[in-house]
Design a protein around this motif. Structure first.
Motif, short mmCIF file in Angstrom:
data_model
loop_
_atom_site.label_atom_id
_atom_site.label_comp_id
_atom_site.label_asym_id
_atom_site.label_seq_id
_atom_site.Cartn_x
_atom_site.Cartn_y
_atom_site.Cartn_z
N TYR A 1 -2.30 100.88 73.11
CA TYR A 1 -1.20 101.64 73.06
C TYR A 1 -0.07 100.86 72.94
N VAL A 2 0.23 100.17 73.93
CA VAL A 2 1.50 99.43 74.13
C VAL A 2 1.62 98.34 72.76
N ALA A 3 0.60 97.96 72.53
CA ALA A 3 0.74 96.88 71.51
C ALA A 3 1.32 97.68 70.21
N VAL A 4 0.53 99.00 69.81
CA VAL A 4 0.95 99.52 68.68
C VAL A 4 2.39 100.29 68.78
N GLN A 5 2.74 100.82 69.97
CA GLN A 5 3.81 101.17 70.20
C GLN A 5 4.94 100.22 69.91
N HIS A 6 4.79 98.91 70.25
CA HIS A 6 5.65 98.03 69.87
C HIS A 6 5.91 97.67 68.52
N LEU A 7 4.72 98.01 67.79
CA LEU A 7 5.04 97.95 65.98
C LEU A 7 5.52 99.33 65.80
N ILE A 8 5.43 100.36 66.14
CA ILE A 8 5.99 101.30 65.76
C ILE A 8 7.78 101.43 66.09
N GLU A 9 7.91 100.76 67.22
CA GLU A 9 9.40 100.54 67.52
C GLU A 9 10.08 99.60 66.73
N LEU A 10 9.28 98.87 66.00
CA LEU A 10 9.94 97.99 65.15
C LEU A 10 10.05 98.62 63.70
N ASN A 11 9.64 100.16 63.58
CA ASN A 11 9.88 100.77 62.62
C ASN A 11 8.76 100.79 61.58
N HIS A 12 7.48 100.18 62.00
CA HIS A 12 6.35 100.18 61.18
C HIS A 12 5.63 101.62 61.05
N ARG A 13 5.54 102.08 60.04
CA ARG A 13 4.79 103.46 59.84
C ARG A 13 3.21 103.16 59.26
N ASP A 14 3.00 101.96 58.76
CA ASP A 14 1.89 101.78 57.67
C ASP A 14 1.15 100.80 58.49
N ILE A 15 0.49 101.04 59.63
CA ILE A 15 -0.26 100.02 60.56
C ILE A 15 -1.88 100.33 60.29
N ALA A 16 -2.26 98.90 59.99
CA ALA A 16 -3.74 98.85 59.85
C ALA A 16 -4.44 98.54 61.10
N PHE A 17 -5.43 98.67 61.16
CA PHE A 17 -6.53 98.53 62.31
C PHE A 17 -7.71 97.73 61.94
N VAL A 18 -7.89 96.69 62.58
CA VAL A 18 -8.89 95.89 62.25
C VAL A 18 -9.87 95.61 63.45
N GLY A 19 -11.12 95.97 63.54
CA GLY A 19 -12.08 95.49 64.57
C GLY A 19 -13.42 96.38 64.37
N ASP A 20 -14.62 95.60 64.87
CA ASP A 20 -15.81 96.36 64.81
C ASP A 20 -15.82 97.30 65.92
N ILE A 21 -15.82 98.68 66.07
CA ILE A 21 -15.69 99.22 67.25
C ILE A 21 -17.13 99.78 67.74
N ASP A 22 -18.17 99.38 66.76
CA ASP A 22 -19.53 99.39 67.25
C ASP A 22 -20.10 98.46 68.01
N TYR A 23 -19.20 97.14 68.09
CA TYR A 23 -19.50 96.06 68.56
C TYR A 23 -19.82 96.19 70.29
N SER A 24 -18.66 96.83 70.62
CA SER A 24 -18.38 96.86 72.12
C SER A 24 -17.81 98.12 72.59
N PRO A 25 -17.78 98.87 73.61
CA PRO A 25 -16.81 99.76 74.13
C PRO A 25 -15.45 99.11 74.26
N SER A 26 -15.22 98.17 74.53
CA SER A 26 -13.75 97.58 74.49
C SER A 26 -13.08 97.69 73.33
N TYR A 27 -13.69 97.26 72.28
CA TYR A 27 -13.07 97.69 70.79
C TYR A 27 -13.02 98.97 70.50
N GLU A 28 -13.72 99.78 70.84
CA GLU A 28 -13.84 101.24 70.47
C GLU A 28 -12.56 101.99 71.30
#
Length: 344
Positions: free
Chosen positions: A170-197
């Motif tokens: 949340y804090v990482a993406v918030q940082h990007l949003i506060e830099l005025n980013h609105r098109d933010i990609a997500f990259v990661g295999d959410i089925d690999y581990s609960p941490s990534y999900e």
């Protein structure tokens, strides 16, 4: 019939935690002498019968602790290697020996336990990351006190030491949003581990709190950590995101490389934020903004929890969440205008 007085009854009477009562009655550090004397006096007044610790730990100690993880987890030397070193240090400080074994695919599939677990020649077991729910439950079924490190699951009933992945993301993406980013990609295999999900959930939560919707074209939720995979994602996009949030530093490194191959400058045209604060985030050009996890503390807390569990086998299971912090580096900058792929 007279109700049996419990530690919780004493804690409620004194308005202190049950853990403080336990520490006081067992003569452990962590409470003042004044509190200890007060607990002892009230326990006597209430007729509390404290069980003989010698009966609770009548089984002879082996002096050994087991540490297991999958081959893949042990291959992430920068992350789990640092946790392992911290665990080893903490176990040795307590005068115990650490036995380590990696679990390969056949062992996992056939539920073959290491000999030191099967023969119960260890007093406790630490399990790093994910192996499989069935395998972990077979370890737990031996009755040996077990603590999970960087993994949990609703069907696994054991203590777990975790990082607060949702809040960190949340804090990482918030940082990007506060830099005025609105098109933010997500990259990661959410089925690999609960941490990534959980990091994906933190990503979505940050967008939601800022009134933003994720763009389905920018969600790479089954991303393999391979150069050709990440480059393929970047090439297929007709319009590029202005920022990328990656669930680990390896993926952040690959996104950086892929963007450069496409002639997209970081951070002038695209920002990158990753997770773990590992070596790849530090050697990347530019260095990657990332979420830092205190890996030494991870190992220390895991050992502390295991030794507590060995002395309190019947207490409710606990999940301990460790906080993380954002490390701002050169890979993130205010959002530029959207980029159209040169190859499109």
């Amino acid at each position: 019939m007279k109700k049996k007085v419990t530690m919780q009854d004493i804690a409620d009477r004194l308005n202190i935690s049950k853990n403080s009562v336990s520490q006081a009655l067992r003569g452990k550090d962590g409470v003042s002498e004044e509190t200890r004397e007060l607990v002892m006096r009230v326990a006597k007044e209430m007729g509390y019968q404290y069980p003989d610790s010698r009966k609770q730990t009548s089984q002879k100690r082996t002096g050994n602790i087991g540490l297991i993880a999958s081959d893949r987890a042990f291959s992430f030397k920068n992350f789990f290697g640092e946790i392992y070193l911290s665990i080893e240090k903490e176990v040795l400080k307590r005068g115990m020996h650490l036995h380590i074994q990696s679990i390969h695919q056949e062992q996992k599939n056939r539920l073959i336990l290491p000999a030191f677990i099967e023969n119960k020649t260890v007093d406790g077991v630490l399990i790093l990351s994910h192996i499989s729910t069935d395998y972990i439950n077979k370890v737990i079924s031996t009755g040996i006190p077990t603590v999970l490190v960087d993994h949990h699951h609703p069907n696994i009933h054991a203590d777990a030491v975790l990082t607060n992945n949702r809040f960190g993301a949340y804090v990482a993406v918030q940082h990007l949003i506060e830099l005025n980013h609105r098109d933010i990609a997500f990259v990661g295999d959410i089925d690999y581990s609960p941490s990534y999900e959980e990091r994906y959930e933190g990503y979505l939560l940050a967008l939601r709190d800022y009134g933003m919707e994720p763009n389905p074209a920018f969600l790479f939720t089954d991303a393999e950590e391979k150069e050709e995979t990440i480059l393929g994602y970047i090439r297929q996009l007709k319009q590029q995101p202005t920022a990328w949030f990656c669930v680990n530093d390896g993926l952040g490194f690959l996104v950086n490389s892929g963007l450069r191959q496409q002639g997209i400058l970081v951070p002038e045209q695209a920002s990158i934020c990753s997770y773990d604060n590992g070596q790849l985030s530090k050697i990347s050009t530019p260095k990657t903004t990332t979420v830092d996890i205190d890996l030494e503390l991870y190992g220390k807390r895991a050992v502390e929890q295991l030794f507590w569990r060995m002395e309190h086998p019947h207490e409710p299971f606990q999940e301990m969440l460790l906080s993380s912090k954002l490390i701002k580096r050169e890979s993130t900058a205010p959002a530029p205008k959207q980029i159209v792929n040169k190859s499109s």
